[in-house]
Design an enzyme around this catalytic site. Structure first.
Site, mmCIF file in Angstrom:
data_model
loop_
_atom_site.group_PDB
_atom_site.id
_atom_site.type_symbol
_atom_site.label_atom_id
_atom_site.label_comp_id
_atom_site.label_asym_id
_atom_site.label_seq_id
_atom_site.Cartn_x
_atom_site.Cartn_y
_atom_site.Cartn_z
ATOM 1 N NE ARG A 110 -13.273 -25.157 -14.535
ATOM 2 C CZ ARG A 110 -12.943 -25.404 -13.279
ATOM 3 N NH1 ARG A 110 -11.694 -25.520 -12.934
ATOM 4 N NH2 ARG A 110 -13.855 -25.544 -12.352
ATOM 5 C CD GLN A 142 -18.197 -18.233 -16.991
ATOM 6 O OE1 GLN A 142 -18.534 -17.470 -17.892
ATOM 7 N NE2 GLN A 142 -17.548 -17.842 -15.932
ATOM 8 C CG ASP A 198 -16.897 -25.178 -15.234
ATOM 9 O OD1 ASP A 198 -16.652 -26.326 -14.803
ATOM 10 O OD2 ASP A 198 -16.218 -24.186 -14.932
ATOM 11 C CB SER A 221 -17.660 -24.328 -11.909
ATOM 12 O OG SER A 221 -16.362 -23.963 -12.269
ATOM 13 C CE1 TYR A 252 -8.577 -26.537 -12.830
ATOM 14 C CE2 TYR A 252 -7.947 -26.403 -15.137
ATOM 15 C CZ TYR A 252 -8.888 -26.694 -14.162
ATOM 16 O OH TYR A 252 -10.125 -27.130 -14.533
#
Ligand code: NAD
Length: 390
Positions: A128, A133, A136, A139, A235
């Site tokens: 993450r 990004q 990802d 997500s 997390y």
């Protein structure tokens, strides 16, 4: 390299790993692309569109899997009833597989990949980080699921979401409680707000308070410090019984006021925390709705059944799995951008290079050269073998 785009064979799976637009990108990087016939059908992407983008259409899975240097997928390989073989066994020895492998839940598949000396990368283990990004996929799929969970709830709820001022009087807005304000939860909050509901959000990580409030919802949650509640990756940590108790009383109180509860709470690698016991559901108003987005990891609600809907005490509890697949066009578009960015990240000078100094490569690699290289998966398989021997 010859990149193969396989047709998904999992139940209700309508997504495909790569769109024709991404095929153009992969071709531009100098690779050949083969697409299994009908692979994009569920997302309304016809074979002709792939051909126009420069891909070759191959008639069936056997040709696709065995002739590809790298196979790109969404779901982990499955046993193929049509071929009487496991998809992972169709891979060429030494080939590469990139998909949402979820290795901790698919140890049998990992064992086949080791035996076939396949290099496998798991999209769901993407770090993450800002660098990662655009790769990802977790997500992306959480965004789709968070949005759809609210639509599912609105469709089931025997009330309006927004406030209405009508000639027949004023109708109060529905109250939505979102449990777990990660990517899916934040999208659920935003969607429920757009539909006019009054929204509250509960999470153990104090860091989410500001994000929740910026979306127009009220944060309700225990007063834990950031160090108690989350790890270095951002997390949630598993909570001690004492910490859990701090929050659950508040959560249970707010649940009784809600018309809709959307739960998304997860702790990586562990079963989902059980946050809504049966007696709390029984205190909800008749007609209320729960959508449990953690159903695939055991559920946040004690009554959840993964993949189905149950009604208990006049409360409807949805336990959807693969919700992202119910919005296949945009889910495919997002996943395709993520996996293509990842493939091109791994590729140097026309082939996949394993760069052991690159965090994105090492974090996502599960098997390589006949061995398991992901420490958590290795420990799980060795632990299972020791338990079986003992
Ligand atoms: P997730 O799916 O692992 O969990 C969902 C939510 O459940 C989290 O907010 C978590 O705190 C919450 N939760 C866990 N246990 C709980 C409990 N007992 N009670 C209540 N809530 C509980 O989370 P995610 O959506 O994958 O996001 C994890 C983190 O990664 C977040 O901080 C997110 O902002 C961050 N993130 C960063 C990037 C990036 O920097 N590129 C991208 C995506 C996510």
């Amino acid at each position: 390299m010859r990149i193969g785009i396989a047709k998904e064979i999992g139940p209700n799976e309508r997504r495909v790993a790569v769109t024709p637009d991404s095929v153009r990108q992969i071709k531009a990087a100098g690779h050949d692309v083969a697409v299994e016939a009908g692979a994009g059908r569920g997302a309304f992407l016809e074979d002709a569109a792939y051909q126009e983008a420069g891909a070759t259409i191959v008639p069936g899975p056997a040709d696709l899997w065995s002739a590809s240097d790298a196979v790109l997928k969404i779901q982990p390989p499955l046993p193929s009833a049509a071929l009487g073989k496991h998809e992972a066994d169709l891979l060429r020895e030494g080939a590469t597989l990139i998909c949402m492998l979820r290795p901790l839940s698919n140890l049998d598949v990992v064992k086949i990949l080791v035996r076939r000396r396949v290099t496998s990368f798991s999209m769901d283990m993407m770090p993450r980080s800002t660098r990662a990004q655009r790769m990802d996929a977790l997500s992306s799929m959480s965004t789709v699921a968070g949005y759809k969970a609210v639509l599912l709830a609105a469709d089931t709820l025997p009330r309006f979401f927004p406030m209405f001022v009508t000639a027949a009087g004023t109708i109060a807005p529905s109250r939505v409680l979102v449990v777990g304000a990660g990517v899916a939860g934040l999208q659920a909050i935003a969607t429920a707000r757009r539909l006019g509901a009054v929204v509250e959000a509960y999470d153990v990580r104090p860091a989410v308070k500001e994000e929740v409030e910026s979306l127009g919802a009220t944060f309700v949650g225990p007063q834990l410090s950031a160090a108690e509640a989350q790890d270095e990756q951002g997390y949630a940590r598993p909570l001690t019984a004492e910490q859990q108790k701090k929050g659950t009383e508040m959560l249970h109180e707010r649940t009784a006021y809600a018309d809709v509860v959307i739960t998304t709470a997860r702790v990586p690698g562990l079963p989902a925390p059980k946050l809504l016991p049966t007696n709390v559901v029984e205190r909800m108003k008749p007609g209320s709705v729960i959508v449990d987005l953690a159903a695939d990891m055991g559920g946040n609600c004690e009554l959840t059944q993964a993949g189905s809907t149950v009604v208990h005490h006049d409360v409807t509890i949805h336990g959807p799995v693969r919700l992202a697949s119910t919005i296949p066009v945009h889910a495919t578009q997002m996943y395709s951008r993520n996996i293509t960015a990842f493939l091109l990240h791994l590729t140097k000078d026309g082939s996949i290079q394993f760069d052991s100094s690159d965090e994105i490569t090492t974090a996502t690699c599960v098997t390589r050269e006949g061995a398991i290289v992901h420490p958590g998966t290795k420990a799980r398989i060795e632990g299972a073998a020791t338990a079986a021997a003992g």
